[in-house]
Design a protein around this motif. Structure first.
Motif, PDB file in Angstrom:
ATOM      1  N   TYR A  10      -1.848   9.609  -2.211  1.00 51.91           N
ATOM      2  CA  TYR A  10      -2.496   9.693  -0.894  1.00 51.91           C
ATOM      3  C   TYR A  10      -4.000   9.648  -1.065  1.00 51.91           C
ATOM      4  O   TYR A  10      -4.560  10.289  -1.967  1.00 51.91           O
ATOM      5  N   ASN A  11      -4.681   8.908  -0.218  1.00 52.05           N
ATOM      6  CA  ASN A  11      -6.126   9.003  -0.046  1.00 52.05           C
ATOM      7  C   ASN A  11      -6.474   8.394   1.295  1.00 52.05           C
ATOM      8  O   ASN A  11      -5.698   7.599   1.855  1.00 52.05           O
ATOM      9  N   LYS A  12      -7.609   8.768   1.826  1.00 50.00           N
ATOM     10  CA  LYS A  12      -8.005   8.322   3.156  1.00 50.00           C
ATOM     11  C   LYS A  12      -8.289   6.826   3.196  1.00 50.00           C
ATOM     12  O   LYS A  12      -8.218   6.207   4.260  1.00 50.00           O
ATOM     13  N   LEU A  16      -4.791   1.929  -3.652  1.00 51.35           N
ATOM     14  CA  LEU A  16      -4.281   2.218  -4.986  1.00 51.35           C
ATOM     15  C   LEU A  16      -5.389   1.948  -5.995  1.00 51.35           C
ATOM     16  O   LEU A  16      -5.936   0.847  -6.031  1.00 51.35           O
ATOM     17  N   TYR A  17      -5.716   2.958  -6.782  1.00 54.03           N
ATOM     18  CA  TYR A  17      -6.778   2.826  -7.772  1.00 54.03           C
ATOM     19  C   TYR A  17      -6.227   2.321  -9.100  1.00 54.03           C
ATOM     20  O   TYR A  17      -5.025   2.399  -9.381  1.00 54.03           O
ATOM     21  N   ASP A  18      -7.135   1.837  -9.949  1.00 53.87           N
ATOM     22  CA  ASP A  18      -6.731   1.304 -11.245  1.00 53.87           C
ATOM     23  C   ASP A  18      -6.028   2.349 -12.105  1.00 53.87           C
ATOM     24  O   ASP A  18      -5.101   2.018 -12.854  1.00 53.87           O
ATOM     25  N   ILE A  43      -0.783  -0.119   2.472  1.00 57.40           N
ATOM     26  CA  ILE A  43      -1.745  -0.195   1.375  1.00 57.40           C
ATOM     27  C   ILE A  43      -2.815  -1.209   1.759  1.00 57.40           C
ATOM     28  O   ILE A  43      -2.526  -2.394   1.949  1.00 57.40           O
ATOM     29  N   GLU A  44      -4.052  -0.737   1.875  1.00 58.97           N
ATOM     30  CA  GLU A  44      -5.158  -1.625   2.246  1.00 58.97           C
ATOM     31  C   GLU A  44      -5.720  -2.389   1.054  1.00 58.97           C
ATOM     32  O   GLU A  44      -6.244  -3.499   1.202  1.00 58.97           O
ATOM     33  N   TYR A  49      -1.857  -3.102  -8.571  1.00 59.85           N
ATOM     34  CA  TYR A  49      -1.642  -2.045  -9.555  1.00 59.85           C
ATOM     35  C   TYR A  49      -0.216  -1.507  -9.523  1.00 59.85           C
ATOM     36  O   TYR A  49       0.208  -0.807 -10.443  1.00 59.85           O
ATOM     37  N   ALA A  50       0.526  -1.810  -8.469  1.00 59.10           N
ATOM     38  CA  ALA A  50       1.895  -1.317  -8.349  1.00 59.10           C
ATOM     39  C   ALA A  50       2.927  -2.419  -8.484  1.00 59.10           C
ATOM     40  O   ALA A  50       4.073  -2.166  -8.859  1.00 59.10           O
TER      41      ALA A  50
END
Length: 380
Positions: A10-12, A16-18, A43-44, A49-50
């Motif tokens: 979760y994040n605002k 998805l980060y590296d 997912i914006e 990464y997924a």
């Protein structure tokens, strides 16, 4: 081993980060099925990464923190007929960086431990305050592995079916992390942590994620580090900076993935262009800077300033008799019209009391409130 992993993020920014790609890649090597659950509607950014590692991606309303997502996955999206096909289930969230060492090595080591469920770390017995709530030693919930006898147990299914969606951070800890440990132990199941293999002794209320960061990673090959270790209010912040240096020196992890979390914790909305290090802007706008306070956050700031190569004039305190490091009384500090003061407390009410105590010595725009940094402020 036929394993299922449910990984929650979760994040605002709905991003998805590296570092998540690294986690999923390692989980893919150990699991037959990896499910990524995003506590947001889509997912914006960062789907790449997924894409190679997650078998299924679920997006859901951010309801009930990580335990709400696990509940929905086990009880609704996958269902118990699917869940009970697996020998082990991993429940993990995005609150850690890793893996620094092969995750398969960790699983091989934990197979030697006689337990029914396990996690990376555990915490000694202690208590929460306001209101008081004591707890026993327990396994942390950011990475938990449950074996076949638990997966097929009535206790495990009942726990998830009965779990109420937490409404705040404290409920998430009490209802899920403490709750599942208490339920399983009451049924005779045995839980252990990776650090139990090394018989590491913990004091009351001690959380080794923060108190022993470098020791765990360097000496005991702990494959993860909690993201909250990077917060300046963390008890082990100085140790965390040393851990980053160790990981970088040994080429164990791309430390540049951690740096944005270290720097952006100081962001205050309305300063700079987008998310940035507002403290850095404040520092460079004032030729001389003091740190008000010598508590955990104040000491953390002194280590952060050293890490950045920043100079500051010293610490200011209300009462010099109550601090263990050299400091100035407010009357002794040499404060000019261009001096900056960083108020190093996380409670907004106390920060305002300090600002009132400073009084006419400087203007409001000469003050930087750590309590205005949402990432640092203590969760309610």
């Amino acid at each position: 081993m036929n394993r299922l992993c449910i990984y929650l993020t979760y994040n605002k920014e709905k991003k998805l980060y590296d570092y998540i790609g690294r986690v999923l890649q390692s989980l893919r090597e150990c699991c037959q099925k990896v499910c990524l659950v995003c506590n947001y509607d889509r997912i914006e950014e960062g789907q790449e990464y997924a894409r190679s590692y997650a078998d299924q991606i679920f997006c859901r309303e951010n309801r009930g923190y990580d335990s709400g997502a696990y509940k929905d996955m086990l009880c609704r999206y996958l269902g118990w007929d699917e869940v009970e096909k697996y020998d082990e289930i991993i429940l993990a969230n995005d609150s850690f960086f890793g893996f620094f060492y092969p995750l398969q090595d960790t699983f091989r080591l934990m197979e030697q431990g006689e337990c029914d469920y396990w996690g990376m770390t555990g915490q000694a017995a202690g208590e929460y305050r306001n209101p008081l709530r004591e707890f026993d030693a327990h396994i942390h919930s950011y990475f938990m592995v449950f074996r076949k006898n638990i997966i097929e147990s009535k206790a495990f299914r009942d726990f998830w079916e009965e779990l109420a969606y937490p409404q705040n951070f404290r409920q998430a800890i009490v209802n899920f992390e403490l709750g599942i440990n208490e339920r399983l132990k009451a049924c005779g199941f045995i839980g252990k942590s990776y650090i139990d293999l090394y018989q590491i002794q913990l004091g009351r209320n001690e959380n080794p994620c923060y108190s022993k960061t470098l020791e765990l990673v360097e000496k005991y090959r702990m494959p993860v580090m909690k993201k909250k270790c990077l917060l300046v209010r963390s008890a082990g912040f100085e140790d965390t900076l040393r851990t980053l240096a160790f990981l970088n020196r040994e080429n164990l992890y791309p430390v540049e993935w951690m740096i944005p979390f270290l720097e952006n914790q100081f962001y205050i909305p309305g300063t700079g262009d987008g998310v940035c290090n507002s403290l850095e802007i404040f520092y460079h706008n004032h030729p001389e800077v003091y740190i008000y306070g010598t508590g955990m956050c104040g000491k953390g700031l002194s280590h952060y300033f050293a890490h950045k190569g920043w100079e500051y004039k010293g610490h200011i305190v209300t009462d010099k008799n109550r601090t263990d490091i050299p400091a100035y009384d407010m009357e002794e500090a040499d404060i000019g019209s261009d001096t900056g003061i960083v108020i190093s407390v996380v409670d907004p009410g106390i920060a305002e009391e300090i600002a009132a105590h400073i009084g006419g010595r400087c203007s409001r725009d000469q003050l930087f409130f750590i309590s205005d940094c949402a990432a640092i402020r203590m969760p309610e």
